[in-house]
Design a protein around this motif. Structure first.
Motif, PDB file in Angstrom:
ATOM      1  N   LYS A  36       0.814  -1.232   0.000  1.00 21.60           N
ATOM      2  CA  LYS A  36       0.000   0.000   0.000  1.00 21.60           C
ATOM      3  C   LYS A  36       0.842   1.274   0.000  1.00 21.60           C
ATOM      4  O   LYS A  36       0.394   2.321   0.452  1.00 21.60           O
ATOM      5  N   HIS A  37       2.074   1.192  -0.486  1.00 17.11           N
ATOM      6  CA  HIS A  37       2.934   2.363  -0.645  1.00 17.11           C
ATOM      7  C   HIS A  37       3.234   2.518  -2.122  1.00 17.11           C
ATOM      8  O   HIS A  37       4.083   1.812  -2.645  1.00 17.11           O
ATOM      9  N   PRO A  38       2.503   3.396  -2.815  1.00 18.29           N
ATOM     10  CA  PRO A  38       2.699   3.545  -4.259  1.00 18.29           C
ATOM     11  C   PRO A  38       4.145   3.873  -4.613  1.00 18.29           C
ATOM     12  O   PRO A  38       4.843   4.567  -3.883  1.00 18.29           O
ATOM     13  N   GLY A  39       4.563   3.354  -5.726  1.00 17.47           N
ATOM     14  CA  GLY A  39       5.863   3.686  -6.279  1.00 17.47           C
ATOM     15  C   GLY A  39       6.861   2.554  -6.207  1.00 17.47           C
ATOM     16  O   GLY A  39       7.360   2.229  -5.146  1.00 17.47           O
ATOM     17  N   ILE A  40       7.115   1.945  -7.357  1.00 17.33           N
ATOM     18  CA  ILE A  40       8.113   0.888  -7.463  1.00 17.33           C
ATOM     19  C   ILE A  40       8.963   1.193  -8.693  1.00 17.33           C
ATOM     20  O   ILE A  40       8.426   1.413  -9.782  1.00 17.33           O
ATOM     21  N   ILE A  41      10.270   1.209  -8.527  1.00 19.20           N
ATOM     22  CA  ILE A  41      11.176   1.284  -9.667  1.00 19.20           C
ATOM     23  C   ILE A  41      11.466  -0.147 -10.075  1.00 19.20           C
ATOM     24  O   ILE A  41      11.860  -0.975  -9.252  1.00 19.20           O
ATOM     25  N   ASN A 101       6.555   2.309 -11.723  1.00 14.68           N
ATOM     26  CA  ASN A 101       5.171   1.869 -11.550  1.00 14.68           C
ATOM     27  C   ASN A 101       4.600   2.621 -10.354  1.00 14.68           C
ATOM     28  O   ASN A 101       4.963   2.349  -9.217  1.00 14.68           O
ATOM     29  N   ARG A 102       3.698   3.567 -10.623  1.00 19.17           N
ATOM     30  CA  ARG A 102       3.089   4.338  -9.533  1.00 19.17           C
ATOM     31  C   ARG A 102       2.265   3.433  -8.630  1.00 19.17           C
ATOM     32  O   ARG A 102       2.154   3.667  -7.451  1.00 19.17           O
ATOM     33  N   ASN A 103       1.644   2.390  -9.214  1.00 12.70           N
ATOM     34  CA  ASN A 103       0.913   1.359  -8.479  1.00 12.70           C
ATOM     35  C   ASN A 103      -0.157   1.946  -7.563  1.00 12.70           C
ATOM     36  O   ASN A 103      -0.382   1.469  -6.464  1.00 12.70           O
ATOM     37  N   LYS A 104      -0.827   3.015  -8.019  1.00 14.16           N
ATOM     38  CA  LYS A 104      -1.945   3.587  -7.264  1.00 14.16           C
ATOM     39  C   LYS A 104      -3.269   2.983  -7.694  1.00 14.16           C
ATOM     40  O   LYS A 104      -4.203   2.925  -6.929  1.00 14.16           O
ATOM     41  N   ALA A 105      -3.343   2.566  -8.955  1.00 13.97           N
ATOM     42  CA  ALA A 105      -4.580   1.996  -9.489  1.00 13.97           C
ATOM     43  C   ALA A 105      -4.517   0.474  -9.356  1.00 13.97           C
ATOM     44  O   ALA A 105      -3.653  -0.165  -9.929  1.00 13.97           O
ATOM     45  N   ASN A 131      -1.489  -4.638 -11.028  1.00 16.87           N
ATOM     46  CA  ASN A 131      -1.227  -3.807  -9.850  1.00 16.87           C
ATOM     47  C   ASN A 131      -2.141  -4.257  -8.718  1.00 16.87           C
ATOM     48  O   ASN A 131      -3.358  -4.210  -8.843  1.00 16.87           O
ATOM     49  N   GLN A 132      -1.569  -4.662  -7.624  1.00 21.23           N
ATOM     50  CA  GLN A 132      -2.349  -5.147  -6.481  1.00 21.23           C
ATOM     51  C   GLN A 132      -2.157  -4.265  -5.258  1.00 21.23           C
ATOM     52  O   GLN A 132      -2.418  -4.671  -4.148  1.00 21.23           O
ATOM     53  N   ASN A 133      -1.692  -3.071  -5.484  1.00 17.39           N
ATOM     54  CA  ASN A 133      -1.314  -2.205  -4.394  1.00 17.39           C
ATOM     55  C   ASN A 133      -2.456  -1.317  -3.914  1.00 17.39           C
ATOM     56  O   ASN A 133      -2.865  -1.368  -2.781  1.00 17.39           O
ATOM     57  N   GLY A 134      -2.969  -0.493  -4.788  1.00 21.32           N
ATOM     58  CA  GLY A 134      -4.007   0.450  -4.409  1.00 21.32           C
ATOM     59  C   GLY A 134      -3.471   1.638  -3.637  1.00 21.32           C
ATOM     60  O   GLY A 134      -2.278   1.820  -3.466  1.00 21.32           O
ATOM     61  N   GLN A 135      -4.382   2.445  -3.175  1.00 18.13           N
ATOM     62  CA  GLN A 135      -4.023   3.683  -2.462  1.00 18.13           C
ATOM     63  C   GLN A 135      -3.432   3.409  -1.091  1.00 18.13           C
ATOM     64  O   GLN A 135      -3.718   2.391  -0.474  1.00 18.13           O
TER      65      GLN A 135
END
Length: 137
Positions: A36-41, A101-105, A131-135
């Motif tokens: 649940k922490h957006p942002g992956i390089i 990958n912002r990985n917010k959606a 993307n399985q992260n979300g906000q």
């Protein structure tokens, strides 16, 4: 996050097959999680045991097309972008593509890698992302 893009010679029309290895084994689909922490390089690294000579196209936006519309999204067939999965740079003499990958959606998306053979002929590979992260909570 490091992901190997394994290139193997083949007798198909492309002349190669592709697989991904995210450290959990070979796959054609990637799950992106970041607690649940957006942002992956992401570092996509070509592994070429057969020495095909394939490299990513030198311009990041030409090396990666992304499609997020549809259920499931179709593999992109023309240059396309999505602000959640952004190609940043091609490095290591074309052997590495760096993506943010912002990985917010929280959703599935399709993407296409574009490579070049020595001499410039292009070849593509269409894996799937999820993307399985979300906000952030």
């Amino acid at each position: 996050m490091d992901i190997d893009v394994i290139v193997t010679k083949a007798s198909n029309p492309k002349g190669v097959t592709f697989e991904l290895d995210d450290g959990n084994g070979k796959t054609q689909s990637l799950d992106f999680k970041n607690d649940k922490h957006p942002g992956i390089i992401i570092y996509f690294n070509i592994v070429d045991p057969d020495e095909t000579g394939l490299v990513f196209k030198p311009t990041p936006s030409n090396a990666l097309w992304v499609e997020s519309q549809g259920t499931p999204p179709a593999c992109p067939t023309s240059p396309s972008t999505w602000n959640q999965f952004v190609p940043l740079s091609v490095e290591r003499s074309g052997k590495q593509l760096i993506v943010y990958n912002r990985n917010k959606a929280q959703k599935q998306f399709a993407f296409t890698f574009w490579f070049e053979w020595p001499g410039g002929k292009s070849v593509d590979y269409d894996p799937i992302g999820n993307n399985q992260n979300g906000q952030r909570e």
